[in-house]
Design a protein around this motif. Structure first.
Motif, PDB file in Angstrom:
ATOM      1  N   THR A  31       0.811  -1.223   0.000  1.00 38.93           N
ATOM      2  CA  THR A  31       0.000   0.000   0.000  1.00 38.93           C
ATOM      3  C   THR A  31       0.841   1.268   0.000  1.00 38.93           C
ATOM      4  OG1 THR A  31      -0.102  -0.049   2.413  1.00 38.93           O
ATOM      5  CG2 THR A  31      -1.894  -1.138   1.224  1.00 38.93           C
ATOM      6  N   GLY A  32       2.116   1.104   0.337  1.00 34.31           N
ATOM      7  CA  GLY A  32       2.955   2.296   0.379  1.00 34.31           C
ATOM      8  C   GLY A  32       4.425   1.945   0.439  1.00 34.31           C
ATOM      9  N   VAL A  64      -7.879   0.435  -1.524  1.00 43.55           N
ATOM     10  CA  VAL A  64      -6.689   1.263  -1.292  1.00 43.55           C
ATOM     11  C   VAL A  64      -5.612   0.877  -2.302  1.00 43.55           C
ATOM     12  CG1 VAL A  64      -7.239   1.551   1.136  1.00 43.55           C
ATOM     13  CG2 VAL A  64      -5.783  -0.353   0.422  1.00 43.55           C
ATOM     14  N   PRO A  65      -4.569   1.697  -2.445  1.00 44.30           N
ATOM     15  CA  PRO A  65      -3.476   1.326  -3.355  1.00 44.30           C
ATOM     16  C   PRO A  65      -2.940  -0.056  -2.997  1.00 44.30           C
ATOM     17  CG  PRO A  65      -3.201   3.574  -2.590  1.00 44.30           C
ATOM     18  CD  PRO A  65      -4.343   3.000  -1.810  1.00 44.30           C
ATOM     19  N   VAL A  83       5.373  -0.999   2.831  1.00 46.07           N
ATOM     20  CA  VAL A  83       4.268  -1.040   3.789  1.00 46.07           C
ATOM     21  C   VAL A  83       3.096  -1.810   3.179  1.00 46.07           C
ATOM     22  CG1 VAL A  83       2.779   0.330   5.296  1.00 46.07           C
ATOM     23  CG2 VAL A  83       4.992   1.260   4.562  1.00 46.07           C
ATOM     24  N   ASP A  86      -3.437  -2.402   6.167  1.00 40.91           N
ATOM     25  CA  ASP A  86      -4.523  -1.429   6.066  1.00 40.91           C
ATOM     26  C   ASP A  86      -3.968  -0.029   6.327  1.00 40.91           C
ATOM     27  OD1 ASP A  86      -6.749   0.145   6.274  1.00 40.91           O
ATOM     28  OD2 ASP A  86      -7.696  -0.979   7.906  1.00 40.91           O
ATOM     29  N   PRO A  87      -3.973   0.838   5.318  1.00 44.53           N
ATOM     30  CA  PRO A  87      -3.430   2.188   5.522  1.00 44.53           C
ATOM     31  C   PRO A  87      -4.160   2.974   6.611  1.00 44.53           C
ATOM     32  CG  PRO A  87      -3.792   1.763   3.194  1.00 44.53           C
ATOM     33  CD  PRO A  87      -4.438   0.632   3.947  1.00 44.53           C
ATOM     34  N   PHE A  88      -5.415   2.584   6.888  1.00 41.06           N
ATOM     35  CA  PHE A  88      -6.202   3.304   7.885  1.00 41.06           C
ATOM     36  C   PHE A  88      -6.171   2.592   9.241  1.00 41.06           C
ATOM     37  CE2 PHE A  88      -7.847   4.234   3.693  1.00 41.06           C
ATOM     38  CZ  PHE A  88      -7.863   5.620   3.703  1.00 41.06           C
ATOM     39  N   SER A  91      -0.910  -1.840   9.907  1.00 44.94           N
ATOM     40  CA  SER A  91      -0.110  -2.107   8.710  1.00 44.94           C
ATOM     41  C   SER A  91       1.267  -2.589   9.135  1.00 44.94           C
ATOM     42  CB  SER A  91      -0.013  -0.864   7.816  1.00 44.94           C
ATOM     43  OG  SER A  91       0.528   0.206   8.534  1.00 44.94           O
TER      44      SER A  91
END
Lengths: 110, 345
Positions: A31-32, A64-65, A83, A86-88, A91
């Motif tokens: 996701t990141g 999400v991405p 990463v 879950d970005p929210f 993670s």
């Protein structure tokens, strides 16, 4: 020839060190990403998988991405944190040292 | 959590208008029965019930012809009336819908590219799995997709062939395409992803994730993208938080978190931070430091709205809004010269 290297951190884990050649592209299911040090790799993008629909348009799911693309751009070392999760919420961040080598020498003409 | 009755009434009016269009343009409902064989007599098989797996309240089936009826306008006035209603409140804008035929009129055709609504007729969507998936897991996932079906007229049914809903458990996280967009996805591609789901996942995750993704398949976008909830987020806090935790650029944070849904493209209840379609957002990014809790399961507002958008029962085609109904409601008629003037339209 440059390579596309596909890594799923949640399934495969992330190697502590990744030896690449200039021109290689690494795809993480993530996701990141954070570039902690160095400039031998560049973050092409943090993306979300999409498809071309039957009507020719590009369709993107709601989510999400889920894709991080890195490109080995110059010889040297870089450290990145990949990463996933879950970005929210919860993670997981995994650190990897990318050691980028120069392109293979072109064969000499005989 | 709040249910906004006024919003629901507006939605109900709009759905009634759209229903008439679909009933004119789609396959007729079989007399006495829904397309999926459900009863059309205005009651579900179990009436008002609790979802056996989750305890979620399931609204009773609505018979839109029962009780108070919405009196329709003559056809010549409906387009202008919609324009007036939209000007007064954007929520009244025609629900965007995708339709291949050209039967819809000009104002609706302008919005076809963003339409995701399945239409009001009861439907059964077939479901298949891209990877080898144990039978008990297939059954469990589909049962959670069908948690919505306790309240609304769309059901999910397994198929051994290629389903309209194609589920992958491969990498890529949790996602789904939105509503009727799934019809456009190549048949060898998933329309929904449930990364790594197994029978070992806790029941709470099936409720939170599978039901959320099923909501997208029904056409429901993310609730946390509603303007009222986006306004609770402090942009500077959000930029710093996602840069630090994910490496996201400001542009990505804008897209993912800070850009509210266009109110003209949606129809719904008041923003609901307990909706199953709402992400949990950390207090680190809100102006007041309080988190947005997000939904862990389909709540009563979700159920009620799904039942409104996708009623389990419908009038038969001969009861469409443009024709006298068997229950005695007729389109009121007057001469065109008596039509009211619509100021500013």
């Amino acid at each position: 020839m440059s390579r596309l290297i596909d890594i799923d951190p949640d399934h495969d884990g992330v190697p502590a060190e990744l030896v690449l050649t200039v021109g290689d592209v690494v795809r993480f299911n993530a996701t990141g990403v954070l570039l902690r040090s160095g400039s031998s790799v560049e973050v092409v993008g943090i993306l979300i998988d999409s498809v071309v629909g039957a009507d020719g348009s590009v369709l993107t799911p709601l989510g999400v991405p889920n894709t991080v693309l890195l490109k080995a751009s110059a010889p040297g070392e870089s450290r990145v944190d990949v990463v996933s999760g879950d970005p929210f919420g919860p993670s997981t961040s995994r650190s990897v040292l990318c050691r980028v080598q120069g392109p293979p020498a072109a064969p000499r003409a005989s | 959590m709040s249910t906004n009755d006024e919003s629901c009434v507006r939605a109900f009016r709009e759905i009634g208008r759209i229903t008439a269009r679909f009933l004119d343009g789609e396959a007729a409902v079989a007399p006495g029965g829904g397309l999926d064989g459900t009863s059309m007599d205005g009651t579900s098989t179990d009436g008002t019930s609790m979802d056996g797996t989750s305890g979620v309240f399931s609204a009773p089936a609505r018979d839109v012809s029962a009780g108070c009826r919405i009196m329709p306008l003559p056809a010549r006035l409906q387009e202008r009336a919609a324009e007036v209603a939209t000007r007064i409140n954007p929520v009244n804008a025609p629900l965007h819908q995708f339709q291949d035929d050209a039967a819809v009129d000009a104002p609706l055709r302008l919005t076809l590219t963003t339409a995701k609504y399945w239409g009001p007729l009861p439907k059964s969507l077939s479901v298949s799995f891209l990877e080898r998936t144990p039978a008990d897991l297939r059954t469990r996932i589909i049962s959670h997709l069908n948690a919505w079906s306790h309240a609304c007229g769309i059901t999910f049914a397994a198929t051994s062939g290629t389903g309209e809903v194609r589920i992958s458990r491969g990498p890529g996280g949790y996602w789904s395409y939105l509503g009727t967009d799934i019809r456009l996805i190549p048949a060898n591609r998933p329309t929904m992803n449930l990364q790594g789901f197994t029978m070992n996942h806790p029941e709470s995750e099936f409720r939170r994730v599978v039901r959320h993704e099923a909501g997208h398949t029904l056409g429901f976008p993310h609730e946390h993208m509603r303007k009222a909830l986006v306004e609770r987020i402090d942009p500077q806090k959000a930029y710093a938080y996602f840069l630090q935790t994910q490496g996201w650029s400001q542009q990505m944070v804008d897209q993912q978190v800070l850009t509210p849904l266009d109110s003209r493209s949606i129809i719904g209840t008041e923003p609901d931070q307990d909706s199953i379609m709402c992400y949990q957002l950390p207090g680190d990014i809100t102006r007041d430091g309080r988190p947005i809790p997000g939904g862990m399961d389909i709540n009563q507002t979700d159920s009620a709205f799904a039942g409104l958008i996708y009623p389990r029962t419908l009038r038969s085609p001969d009861e469409s809004l443009d024709a006298p109904s068997s229950s005695g409601t007729a389109v009121p008629e007057w001469s065109e010269s008596e039509d009211p003037a619509f100021a500013g339209v």
